[in-house]
Design a protein around this motif. Sequence first.
Motif, mmCIF file in Angstrom:
data_model
loop_
_atom_site.group_PDB
_atom_site.id
_atom_site.type_symbol
_atom_site.label_atom_id
_atom_site.label_comp_id
_atom_site.label_asym_id
_atom_site.label_seq_id
_atom_site.Cartn_x
_atom_site.Cartn_y
_atom_site.Cartn_z
ATOM 1 N N VAL A 88 0.842 -1.201 0.000
ATOM 2 C CA VAL A 88 0.000 0.000 0.000
ATOM 3 C C VAL A 88 0.873 1.245 0.000
ATOM 4 N N THR A 89 1.948 1.245 0.833
ATOM 5 C CA THR A 89 2.873 2.383 0.859
ATOM 6 C C THR A 89 3.439 2.642 -0.518
ATOM 7 N N LEU A 123 0.919 4.205 -2.736
ATOM 8 C CA LEU A 123 0.626 5.588 -2.357
ATOM 9 C C LEU A 123 1.740 6.529 -2.813
ATOM 10 N N VAL A 124 3.003 6.113 -2.606
ATOM 11 C CA VAL A 124 4.125 6.971 -2.993
ATOM 12 C C VAL A 124 4.184 7.096 -4.509
ATOM 13 N N LYS A 169 1.724 6.818 -6.712
ATOM 14 C CA LYS A 169 0.595 7.455 -7.406
ATOM 15 C C LYS A 169 0.116 8.762 -6.763
ATOM 16 N N THR A 170 0.510 9.049 -5.514
ATOM 17 C CA THR A 170 0.020 10.278 -4.881
ATOM 18 C C THR A 170 1.180 11.137 -4.401
ATOM 19 N N LEU A 183 1.174 12.327 -1.266
ATOM 20 C CA LEU A 183 1.058 12.269 0.187
ATOM 21 C C LEU A 183 2.445 12.301 0.835
ATOM 22 N N TRP A 196 3.366 10.982 6.954
ATOM 23 C CA TRP A 196 2.039 10.443 7.287
ATOM 24 C C TRP A 196 2.047 8.923 7.230
ATOM 25 N N MET A 197 2.709 8.392 6.177
ATOM 26 C CA MET A 197 2.718 6.940 5.998
ATOM 27 C C MET A 197 3.532 6.261 7.093
#
Lengths: 201, 201
Positions: A173-174, A177-178, A180-181, A183, A187-188
């Motif tokens: 998931v990390t 997230l890194v 595609k986003t 964020l 936070w992660m």
Amino acid sequence: MNALPAVQWLDLFLHFAALSLLAIGGAITTAPDMQRYLVVEHGWIDNEQFTSSIALSQAAPGPNILFVALLGWNIGLSAAGVPPGTAATTWQAYALALGGVAVTMTGIMLPSTTLTFMAARWGHRNRELRAVRAFKQGMAPIVIALLAATGWILAANHKGDEHHLGLWAVSLVTCALVWKTRLHMLWMLGAGAIAGWMGWI
Amino acid sequence: MPDTPDTRPAPQSKTELFYAFSILALQGFGGVLAVVQRELVDKRKWLTAEEFVEDWAVAQILPGPNVVNLSLMLGDRYFGWRGALTGVAGMLCFPTIVVLLLAALFAGVADVPEVQSALRGMGAVAAGLIAAAGLRLVGALRSNAMGILTCWALVVATFVAVALMRLPLAWLLLAIGLPACLWAYHCLGRIATANTSKERL
């Protein structure tokens, strides 16, 4: 563990100095070899200390290379006879820990920075040269794959852990997230720490 | 690439360089890679995006931590070898102090099971962060002279060799790195010949 004799400090320095020149794509790509050398071969630190050094350096600000400083710190504490996972209580232990940092960091930094300094000057002057461009282009896919492989090896470290499927999911998931986003990484890391603390993974 | 020293923003002193890299490094939780482009190109405008990609490729491919390599290369370009030392010092000084303080404070609570679980969770996140750093660089392969299919084949071969077969890095560079660079050299030559014959027509 007994204090490391001087010859072993030298061995440590030389091993890290050799790894320094192989650390293409960052020192983290040599982490598997460091683990083999420090944990399996010499037993100067245990696996827990090794992985938590990497995790802590990821959690702290600054270049990832600082996991090497933490490895040195832990080796120094071991040499002072401090049991793994406990705080140093004497000045001697802190001095040895700082000595460990100096040995591993100088070892990992000195050869590569010297080489980079000279090669970058030369490469910048000759950046249109066919051989220089071939080196950059040929190494690009390999450097990229090395990063992915390092992530894989770190994620696979939890084999045998009862929660290993959950940990794999967190890594995946990390990664997504890194990729595609935008964020912020903090936070992660915070979410991972909380999920671990609460016993969810 | 014309240099326009009058109009282009640049560090005015080594002190400014030191603090610029310190601030950059201290923002980089989980690695400085994500911050460096935003800070140097977007905010300070010391480099154009094109220059950044070129320098980053060199910093990435030479051994050593890539962000430290980049700070060394830039420092050298502005202030010579003293600038190179200043750049590296800026990148490492404060983050090292922070990470060692964390290690010293953390040691006393390391045997608390919740803390260990939290670190394990952060370790899983860190694995994902590093893998994602590789994935995010995949875009750079689009302009590679070897063509995207060859690049992907090299990525897959490297990943299998390192992550699954655990091939030592030195062997990897010899078995995959060297042929890749030679092939890139060949491809660049073919492109150059094609361009010259186009110009003749």
